[in-house]
Design a protein around this motif. Structure first.
Motif, short mmCIF file in Angstrom:
data_model
loop_
_atom_site.label_atom_id
_atom_site.label_comp_id
_atom_site.label_asym_id
_atom_site.label_seq_id
_atom_site.Cartn_x
_atom_site.Cartn_y
_atom_site.Cartn_z
N LEU A 4 0.84 -1.43 -0.09
CA LEU A 4 0.01 0.01 0.06
C LEU A 4 0.76 1.26 -0.02
N ILE A 5 1.83 1.08 0.71
CA ILE A 5 2.77 2.30 0.93
C ILE A 5 3.52 2.58 -0.18
N THR A 6 4.29 1.57 -0.64
CA THR A 6 5.32 1.57 -2.00
C THR A 6 4.68 2.36 -3.29
N PRO A 7 3.64 2.44 -3.54
CA PRO A 7 3.39 3.50 -4.60
C PRO A 7 3.46 5.07 -4.22
N TRP A 8 3.16 5.35 -2.87
CA TRP A 8 3.38 6.62 -2.37
C TRP A 8 4.67 7.11 -2.04
N LEU A 9 5.60 5.99 -2.13
CA LEU A 9 6.75 6.71 -1.69
C LEU A 9 7.59 7.78 -2.29
N PRO A 10 7.53 7.78 -3.74
CA PRO A 10 8.13 8.97 -4.40
C PRO A 10 7.39 10.00 -4.15
N LEU A 11 6.29 10.31 -3.65
CA LEU A 11 5.55 11.32 -3.34
C LEU A 11 5.96 11.76 -1.91
N ILE A 263 16.00 24.84 -6.85
CA ILE A 263 17.08 23.81 -6.78
C ILE A 263 16.63 22.59 -5.94
N GLY A 264 16.35 22.80 -4.72
CA GLY A 264 15.88 21.86 -3.86
C GLY A 264 14.67 21.11 -4.49
N TRP A 265 13.70 21.86 -4.74
CA TRP A 265 12.44 21.23 -5.57
C TRP A 265 12.84 20.16 -6.54
N THR A 266 13.77 20.87 -7.29
CA THR A 266 13.83 20.01 -8.58
C THR A 266 14.82 18.94 -8.08
N ILE A 267 15.60 18.93 -7.32
CA ILE A 267 16.42 17.69 -6.79
C ILE A 267 15.38 16.64 -6.13
N GLY A 268 14.40 17.38 -5.50
CA GLY A 268 13.33 16.40 -4.79
C GLY A 268 12.52 15.62 -5.99
N PHE A 273 11.16 10.99 -9.05
CA PHE A 273 11.07 10.43 -10.19
C PHE A 273 11.99 8.95 -10.46
N LEU A 274 13.20 9.29 -9.83
CA LEU A 274 14.09 8.18 -9.91
C LEU A 274 13.60 7.15 -9.12
N LEU A 275 12.99 7.33 -7.91
CA LEU A 275 12.50 6.37 -7.01
C LEU A 275 11.33 5.74 -7.57
N ALA A 276 10.65 6.33 -8.38
CA ALA A 276 9.26 5.92 -9.02
C ALA A 276 9.80 4.82 -10.14
N ARG A 277 10.77 5.44 -10.91
CA ARG A 277 11.32 4.53 -11.78
C ARG A 277 12.02 3.25 -11.26
N SER A 281 10.36 -0.22 -11.84
CA SER A 281 11.34 -1.38 -12.58
C SER A 281 11.42 -2.73 -11.71
N TYR A 282 11.34 -2.51 -10.50
CA TYR A 282 11.16 -3.45 -9.23
C TYR A 282 9.94 -4.22 -9.51
N ARG A 283 8.87 -3.53 -9.62
CA ARG A 283 7.68 -4.10 -9.66
C ARG A 283 7.54 -5.00 -10.91
N LEU A 284 7.81 -4.39 -12.14
CA LEU A 284 7.76 -5.28 -13.49
C LEU A 284 8.83 -6.35 -13.22
N GLN A 285 9.82 -6.09 -12.50
CA GLN A 285 10.61 -7.10 -12.32
C GLN A 285 9.92 -8.38 -11.76
N SER A 286 9.50 -7.95 -10.50
CA SER A 286 8.68 -8.89 -9.75
C SER A 286 7.46 -9.57 -10.39
N ILE A 287 6.78 -8.71 -11.21
CA ILE A 287 5.83 -9.44 -11.94
C ILE A 287 6.40 -10.42 -13.08
N ALA A 288 7.57 -10.00 -13.88
CA ALA A 288 8.04 -10.87 -14.66
C ALA A 288 8.56 -12.06 -13.97
N ALA A 289 8.89 -11.89 -12.53
CA ALA A 289 9.57 -13.13 -12.04
C ALA A 289 8.47 -14.05 -11.67
N ILE A 290 7.17 -13.47 -11.18
CA ILE A 290 5.93 -14.34 -11.26
C ILE A 290 5.37 -14.89 -12.46
N ALA A 291 5.20 -14.24 -13.59
CA ALA A 291 4.92 -14.89 -14.58
C ALA A 291 6.12 -16.05 -15.12
#
Ligand code: ADP
Length: 777
Positions: A4-11, A263-268, A273-277, A281-291
């Motif tokens: 539940l928390i993971t999708p909100w982490l980037p925010l 600058i601060g906000w941009t870095i944030g 964005f990086l974290l979301a990516r 990719s972690y989620r896609l990887q785990s979906i791929a692993a499940i498949a």
């Protein structure tokens, strides 16, 4: 929870970074502010010192003048003081003019030029200045007034000193007007060097100057708002002034703040964005692993339950997995399989051999049909398909085997082949010609017997349409029957099409006429209909029949002529032409006559049959009342009834009209009634029954005699057939009667049949066309 928390982490990260930036920024701003403040205080001090020195140096010049006037006790030398004033004004650039006003009226002013108008100005008459002047007179202290608009133009400050002589007696005023621009020029310059905005605040502004009563800021180097400034007291006589200082470029820090914030906000944003990516990719990887896992499981399920044998073999020849089907084919357990190498099943399966072949082939898999050695050393023929599943490195690859046990199929094929050969042998050796064709008459198969009938070699036979070979061109009847049958094949399903049995004649390759009997059946084969023709050469039989018929005809004719005269002679004798004969001779003549008549009947039967077969018997079809016909039949055959002691009984009361030849009807009835009488028990009766059907009337003759044995029943209408065919038979007859009846009934568009039970009796019936509405009571 984690999900539940993971999708909100980037925010959350973005919010965190923004908050951290804001905190840092706040602290930095605070630090900057305090630094700025310190600098500002020190710079403000410097400015104040400068301003005080500028003001005071000019102001205190007037002090000397005041002292001079006091020393002269108010009686100054005009010329002397005028020069002094002039010099004083000249030497001090800040001073616009100096005026002396004894008794509050301006008497002298330096320089005079441009200030002529103020000579004689009396302060009490000037309401703008008088209150301030009054104030300094009362307080006996000098005071700096202004700034205010000068009559001569520009802004000025007035330093007015009240002069008291002889025991504090008020004498007048010495007033020095300072040029504001000049006084503040150094200060303004320094302030601009320090990037400062400064202003003077008059704490008593509302009373000190009427012009500036609306604002406390009486002068400023730039902006007049001082929100975040440093205020320092200015030490000038008679005024309560404050110096307000602030940095003029304070705004730039806002840009800096926004810059840092951005600058601060941009870095944030970048970090989130990086974290979301990363999360994606972690989620896609785990979906791929499940498949992958699922497909692996599915593969394993298919692997274990596959109907064909399957195995995985490492590139080095180690069995990784073997499915139960393959174990069953080979007779090994899984543990035993791990101890044997692939080439011990068949040399072709050696891993190096496989690798070599794999590299030299273009297909997706290697295919072998080979015999595998089982555990019990027997061999099983299998179809094997092998594919290499390549890994990243060669060692990571493995072979996948698919094995199909062919032994059952091979056995079935052999059996099929045997059976096909067997069938072929039958076809080749059967006496009848057997030909199969499609509905267009193209020959699919033909046996040697068929070729022998036409005497045409196979290569010459097959290319031609078979249908046209079945009849001679002039045989329209066969052609029509065949066409009618083929039409039926187009419309009906093979099972519904009755077999066609016809006789025909053909001309063989040598030119001989061949009589044939054809039997055609339609069969369903895969997706099309095929016709099976069984053709029999009946030339010999036909020949025999012809000979037989000719013989019978000749014999009958030859016999009938003498027999007629014999019977005639015997009748004459019996009639008493030669008078009364002796009893013994009379009896002999009577027997001879009876047998002669019997013989005549037989000959008539034979001749009738012959006529019927040759189609020479004439039929006169007319309308008849059945009761009339039956009455005549019963009467004619009454002699039989008498002879066999039976009684004819007509059961039906109704009359019907039928279409038939009356004479032939009588012939049929005679045959049926005489047979019934012959085979009935004495004193029994023979019933004649009428049953109307839809379009026909059924006439049945029922007896209660010996009946017909079951084994004879199918031959009853054949020529010359009798139950008791022996020479010692008790009843007379030729065995032709019923077959003649059948022919005649058919000619009259009717049908004939019977039912019989041995020891119970027989019923012979025939049906003739009924004229429906003619039914009468
Ligand atoms: P036939 O001239 O010998 O009577 P048919 O053709 O009339 O020749 O009859 C053939 C044979 O059928 C007879 O010989 C007899 O054996 C049998 N048959 C015919 N009608 C009857 C019947 N009503 N009861 C028993 N047998 C019969």
């Amino acid at each position: 929870m984690r999900r539940l928390i993971t999708p909100w982490l980037p925010l959350l990260l973005l919010v965190g970074v923004v908050i951290a930036t804001e905190l840092l920024l706040f602290e930095e701003v605070q630090r900057q502010k305090s630094l700025t403040k310190q600098n500002l205080i020190s710079h403000a001090g410097e400015i104040r010192a400068l301003l005080e020195s500028e003001l005071n140096s000019s102001i205190h010049l007037a002090t000397g003048m005041v002292s001079y006037i006091q020393a002269k006790n108010g009686h100054y030398e005009k010329d002397e003081i005028q020069v002094w004033m002039h010099n004083l004004q000249k030497s001090e650039t800040n001073i616009r003019n100096i005026a002396i006003a004894p008794g509050n009226r301006i008497h002298l002013v330096a320089p005079l030029q441009g200030n002529e108008s103020v000579i004689g100005l009396y302060y009490p008459d000037n309401p703008a200045q008088w209150p301030a002047v009054q104030k300094i007179i009362q307080s006996k202290t000098a005071a700096l007034a202004g700034p205010f608009e000068l009559k001569q133009g520009g802004l000025g400050l007035a330093y007015r000193v009240p002069v008291f002589i002889n025991n504090n007696e008020y004498w007048g005023l010495v007033s020095t007007v300072l040029d504001v621009k000049s006084v503040f020029s150094k200060v303004t310059k320094r302030a601009s060097e320090l990037k400062m905005n400064i202003g003077l605040q008059d704490l008593e502004a509302s009373t000190s100057d009427a012009n500036l009563s609306s604002s406390k800021i009486i002068w400023s180097s730039g902006k007049t708002e001082f929100d975040d400034s440093v205020a320092l007291n200015i030490d000038v006589p008679g005024r309560n002034l404050k110096l307000l200082s602030q940095y003029s470029e304070y705004e730039t820090s806002a840009w800096l703040t926004w810059g840092i914030r951005l600058i601060g906000w941009t870095i944030g944003a970048l970090l989130s964005f990086l974290l979301a990516r990363i999360i994606r990719s972690y989620r896609l990887q785990s979906i791929a692993a499940i498949a992958l896992n699922e497909s692996r499981e599915q593969f394993m399920r298919a692997f274990t339950t596959a109907p064909q044998g399957m195995a995985l073999l490492s590139i080095k020849g180690r069995w990784l997995n073997i499915n139960p089907t393959l174990l069953a084919i080979l007779g090994y357990t899984e543990e035993e399989m791990h101890d044997i190498s692939s080439d011990s099943l068949a040399p072709e399966l050696h891993v190096e051999h496989l690798l070599k072949h794999w590299r030299h082939q273009d297909n997706n898999s290697l295919q072998y049909e080979i015999a595998l050695q089982r555990k019990d050393e027997s061999y099983v023929t299998c179809l094997i398909s092998i594919a290499l599943i390549e890994g990243r490195k060669l060692e990571q690859g493995y072979w996948i085997f698919q094995v199909i046990d062919m032994s059952a199929r091979i056995a079935a094929e052999t059996k099929l082949q045997d059976s096909a050969e067997y069938t072929q042998a039958i076809l080749d050796n059967v006496a009848d010609g057997i030909v199969s064709t499609n509905l267009q008459g193209e020959i699919k198969s033909i046996n040697p017997a068929a070729l022998a009938i036409w005497k045409i070699p196979e290569f010459n036979f097959i290319p031609y349409n078979f249908f046209s070979r079945l009849y001679r061109d002039d045989n329209l009847k066969v052609r029509e029957q065949l066409e009618h049958f083929l039409e039926g094949c187009e419309m009906l399903r093979p099972g519904q099409i009755p077999t066609l049995n016809i006789e025909s004649n053909i001309t063989d390759a040598i030119g001989n006429q061949v009589d044939i009997e054809i039997s055609v059946t339609a069969t369903e084969r895969k997706d099309h209909v095929e016709l099976i023709f069984v053709v029999r050469d009946i030339s010999a039989r036909k020949q025999l029949e012809l000979m037989q018929s000719e013989f019978v005809s000749i014999v009958s004719h030859e016999l009938r002529t003498p027999l007629t005269s014999i019977i005639g002679s015997l009748r004459l004798m019996e009639g008493g032409v030669f008078g009364k004969l002796p009893d013994a001779l009379d009896k002999m003549i009577r027997i001879a006559l009876q047998n002669g008549q019997q013989l005549a009947l037989i000959i008539n039967d034979i001749l009738d049959m012959d006529k019927l077969a040759a189609g020479k018997m004439e039929f006169t079809i007319q309308e008849h009342h059945i009761r009339e016909l039956l009455a005549q039949a019963m009467e004619t055959n009454q002699s039989y009834a008498k002879q066999y002691q039976v009684k004819f009984v007509l059961e039906s009361e109704h009359d019907y009209r039928i279409r038939c030849d009356g004479q032939r009807f009588q012939q049929i009835m005679s045959n049926l009634l005489s047979n019934a009488a012959k085979y009935s028990k004495p004193d029994s009766h023979i019933d004649i029954r009428l049953t109307p059907h839809e379009n026909t009337l059924e006439i049945a003759v029922c007896d209660y005699g010996e009946g017909i044995p079951i084994q004879f029943q199918d031959k009853i209408f054949k020529k010359f057939s009798q139950v008791d065919g022996s020479s010692t038979r008790k009843k007379g007859g030729t065995g032709l009667g019923l077959s003649i009846c059948k022919e005649m009934v058919q000619r009259m568009e009717g049908e004939i049949g019977f039912s019989s039970e041995e020891g119970v009796g027989s019923t012979f019936y025939f049906r003739l066309p009924l004229i429906k509405e003619s039914s009468v009571a």
